[in-house]
Scaffold this active site. Structure first.
Site, PDB file in Angstrom:
ATOM      1  N   GLY A   1       9.201   6.100   6.026  1.00 54.31           N
ATOM      2  CA  GLY A   1      10.844   5.907   6.718  1.00 54.31           C
ATOM      3  C   GLY A   1      10.704   4.990   7.495  1.00 54.31           C
TER       4      GLY A   1
ATOM      5  N   GLY B   1       8.824   1.774   7.340  1.00 55.68           N
ATOM      6  CA  GLY B   1       8.532   0.727   6.995  1.00 55.68           C
ATOM      7  C   GLY B   1       7.755   0.532   5.833  1.00 55.68           C
ATOM      8  N   THR B   2       7.231  -0.808   5.626  1.00 58.59           N
ATOM      9  CA  THR B   2       6.439  -0.825   4.313  1.00 58.59           C
ATOM     10  C   THR B   2       4.995  -1.295   4.899  1.00 58.59           C
ATOM     11  OG1 THR B   2       8.568  -1.497   2.864  1.00 58.59           O
ATOM     12  CG2 THR B   2       6.274  -2.205   2.183  1.00 58.59           C
ATOM     13  N   VAL B   3       4.023  -0.839   4.410  1.00 57.67           N
ATOM     14  CA  VAL B   3       2.515  -1.136   4.628  1.00 57.67           C
ATOM     15  C   VAL B   3       1.923  -2.275   3.676  1.00 57.67           C
ATOM     16  CG1 VAL B   3       0.289  -0.404   5.160  1.00 57.67           C
ATOM     17  CG2 VAL B   3       2.296   0.943   6.058  1.00 57.67           C
TER      18      VAL B   3
ATOM     19  N   LYS C   1       1.731  -3.191   9.012  1.00 60.01           N
ATOM     20  CA  LYS C   1       2.942  -2.347   8.957  1.00 60.01           C
ATOM     21  C   LYS C   1       4.278  -3.274   9.069  1.00 60.01           C
ATOM     22  CE  LYS C   1       4.996   2.013   9.725  1.00 60.01           C
ATOM     23  NZ  LYS C   1       4.736   3.249  10.206  1.00 60.01           N
TER      24      LYS C   1
ATOM     25  N   LEU D   1       0.941  -1.309   0.028  1.00 56.90           N
ATOM     26  CA  LEU D   1      -0.056  -0.085  -0.006  1.00 56.90           C
ATOM     27  C   LEU D   1       0.848   1.324   0.106  1.00 56.90           C
ATOM     28  CD1 LEU D   1      -2.736  -0.995   2.652  1.00 56.90           C
ATOM     29  CD2 LEU D   1      -2.768  -0.856  -0.005  1.00 56.90           C
TER      30      LEU D   1
ATOM     31  N   ASP E   1       5.035  12.604  13.222  1.00 57.20           N
ATOM     32  CA  ASP E   1       5.151  12.619  11.569  1.00 57.20           C
ATOM     33  C   ASP E   1       3.879  12.931  11.005  1.00 57.20           C
ATOM     34  OD1 ASP E   1       6.704  12.536   9.375  1.00 57.20           O
ATOM     35  OD2 ASP E   1       6.473  10.167   9.279  1.00 57.20           O
TER      36      ASP E   1
END
Length: 672
Positions: A413, A415-417, A431, A409, A527
């Site tokens: 900064g 990680g990856t979702v 996540k 998705l 963030d």
């Protein structure tokens, strides 16, 4: 090496396969069934494309399509080369810079502390480029940098001279992370200054870099420079310690490999012996041929008195004709030996797999306890009202189709979702974080318990987490309509009305006010940006990514000292003090209000010098009473001007340099 040497020898006797060992002049090995390249980059073992093809998740490589070309990435960094023999990996990393009197800057922080990687102190150097530029890299306990000036010295191509706009310093040994800093007392009247960690062979100073009216240095490397990373299989023990322990816990299992100490800090790696005598077990005897050892392999050939028939050496008959295969006297012994070898191979494989499964289960239990899993589990049982689940790694592997790239998705900064589907067709967002610091690791279970109790209609719900992995994974509710960033900045041709924009801004402000004022203890987001505001099907705002937030500090010792956030949204006061406060979130929200008003991105490196920073351009326009020149044409009309001016004034208050002069998020939510 994955299997014991005995198992590999038995496989050679019973199956027609050839084992290729990784050596200096032999091609690098890859796991069976795994891709060997990404684009034009070879991905040798222990690295692999995806965690399943690597020796462990730290060596997993993402193969991503960029502008129609496949490129390998380790986290956010592009990998350009991997050497098993040298134990090095070449990556591209960002350039830290600061420009002009207003000290606009973009600084990179690279973190590899919890990974097998460290910056090579042999192949890299720290370079500072610019006039009157004092810059340095900070990595406890090291502070390394230098001061570049432009005095009377005449710059020469290839010569990095401190008085000619260039200086350099060595990289400390065992450097796992660094933060870049500029001293503003020196960068007061000149153009841009730069600091990078760069491969020494790849850097050659050009006289054009001293021209402070241009960005020649940035353009020469297109914003990214090559860096050499050393890597090790384990960072726990030196070879002389490893040899005294149970060998099953170390990677150098083969009799034909040896342990090598890392030349860059702690850690070990394995290296195949230069020349292995493959013929010492006589693998050619089963087919009646003679073994001849070669470098990294062997050859089987028939002696002069025999001839090859169907891959087997048979004596040349004088008379009568040779017997058929069924009646040959050597068939039964060879067949019996082959069957026996196959049974032995199967037995050893089963024992090995059982040991590996037990070892993996032990590692998972250790991670679970390390992340406070027992505390979290007991609290969930005692507080029946908590709708929070501790997921297993297997559940999330199944939900995401083994973290298939097609289900990504977004990348961030932290990680990856991935999109996932749990039992009962429940859609979730998983996540997968990149790293976690030691302090956050100790408090993770406690913080998850607090975050699980957040219940607000405009905050993405945290369903649970997975603790049996080295870096915990978070499971959120799935929001289907993307982020606020997409309709504002996307090239879709659709218009988003001022009323809808204000609705999203108001709901987001209420969510942040809830985290600051009503959560117990208070939570700082850290963030805030338009891409962290998700939009539901009915355009209801949902603030996300608060799992990467911190609890509000109760004393000075708890202040965060590592820079986090996104360029363009970062609170300048936070950059100076390294103290994250609720007013840092207020500043970032003020940037979101500017995006709403202007439909421009917070930072644009490709734009003209005076238009790169949206905040600076907005402040300049308001001072000159030219607000209308920067507003979005889609929403600017006579009916909306009064509202637009009020929102602009609120954004201006949020963007005050001093945090004490900014309103609270409660006040902002009331104004929007």
């Amino acid at each position: 090496m994955k299997y014991p040497r005995l198992l590999l020898r038995l496989l050679l006797l019973s199956l027609p396969a050839v084992l290729v060992l990784a050596a200096a002049d032999v091609p690098a090995a890859h796991r069976p069934g795994c891709p060997s390249t990404c684009g034009n980059v070879d991905i040798p073992y222990p690295f692999g494309i995806g965690d399943q093809c690597a020796i462990n998740p730290f060596f997993g490589i993402n193969c991503t399509v960029v502008n129609g070309t496949e490129k390998p990435y380790k986290g956010p960094f592009e990998v350009t080369k991997i050497s098993v023999h040298e134990a090095k990996a070449w990556m591209k990393m960002g350039i830290s810079w600061q420009c002009g009197l207003d000290a606009r800057q973009s600084v990179w922080s690279q973190y590899f502390t919890l990974t097998p990687f460290s910056f090579s102190y042999v192949d890299n150097k720290i370079v500072v480029v610019g006039c009157n530029t004092l810059a340095y890299m900070k990595s406890e306990p090291h502070i390394v940098g230098c001061y570049a000036t432009c005095s009377d010295s005449i710059p020469k191509n290839g010569s990095c001279i401190a008085t000619a706009g260039c200086c350099e310093a060595g990289v400390p040994e065992d450097l796992g992370y660094f933060e870049a800093y500029f001293n503003k007392n020196y960068n007061t009247s000149y153009g841009c200054g730069y600091i990078v960690v760069i491969e020494e062979k790849a850097f050659s100073y050009s006289t054009t870099y001293a021209d402070q009216t241009k960005t020649e240095f940035w353009d020469a490397y297109k914003g990214q420079v090559p860096v050499v990373m050393d890597w090790v299989i384990t960072r726990d023990d030196a070879c002389n310690v490893a040899t005294t322990k149970n060998q099953s816990s170390y990677a150098c299992l083969s009799n034909d490999s040896h342990c090598v100490n890392s030349t860059n800090g702690r850690g070990t790696r394995c290296k195949c012996d230069d020349d292995i005598d493959e013929c010492r077990t006589d693998p050619c005897a089963a087919v009646g041929s003679v073994c001849q050892n070669t470098r990294g392999h062997y050859n089987c050939s028939c002696p002069p008195e025999k001839q090859e028939i169907n891959g087997i050496c048979v004596a040349i008959p004088l008379s009568p004709p040779p017997p058929t295969a069924a009646s040959a006297p050597w068939v039964k012994p060879v067949l019996g030996a082959s069957v026996g070898s196959l049974v032995l191979v199967i037995t050893i494989t089963c024992v090995y797999l059982i040991q590996e499964r037990r070892k993996l289960q032990h590692i998972k239990q250790r991670y679970f306890q390390q992340h406070g899993g027992m505390l979290l589990f007991e609290e969930i049982k005692s507080q029946q009202g908590i709708a929070f689940k501790i997921f297993s790694e297997a559940e999330l592997q199944e939900a995401t189709d083994k973290f298939n790239e097609r289900g990504v998705l977004g990348h961030g900064g932290h990680g990856t979702v991935y999109k996932g589907l749990l039992a009962g067709n429940v859609e979730v967002a998983v996540k997968r974080c990149m790293s976690i610091d030691e302090q956050h690791k100790k408090e993770f279970g406690k913080e998850m318990l607090i975050l699980s109790q957040i219940n607000h209609k405009n905050i993405v719900k945290l369903f649970g987490c997975c603790l049996e992995v080295e870096v915990p994974m978070l499971v959120y509710e799935f929001i289907p309509n993307g982020t606020f960033f997409q309709p504002i900045h996307g090239n879709h041709g659709r218009q988003i009305s001022l009323a809808t924009r204000m609705q999203i801004a108001h709901q987001s402000a209420e969510a942040l006010a809830y985290l600051h004022s009503w959560a117990s203890p208070p939570i700082l987001h850290g963030d805030v940006k338009s891409s962290n505001i998700l939009i539901d099907r009915d355009y209801t705002a949902k603030v996300s990514d608060f799992g990467a937030s911190i609890l509000a500090p109760t004393d000075e010792s708890q202040f965060v000292t590592l820079v986090q956030g996104t360029c363009g949204y970062l609170d300048p006061e936070y950059m100076q003090t390294c103290q994250l406060t609720e007013k840092s979130d207020v500043y970032s929200f003020g940037v979101v209000l500017l995006e709403l008003l202007t439909r421009k991105k917070p930072f644009n490196l490709d734009g003209p010098e005076h238009e790169k920073s949206l905040v600076l351009r907005f402040i300049s326009m308001t001072k000159e009473d030219k607000l209308e020149e920067i507003l979005d044409d889609q929403i600017m009309n006579d009916e909306n001007m009064e509202v637009l001016e009020e929102v602009a004034e609120l954004a201006k208050q949020c963007l005050e340099i001093s945090g004490v002069n900014r309103p609270s998020m409660r006040e902002v939510s009331e104004e929007t």
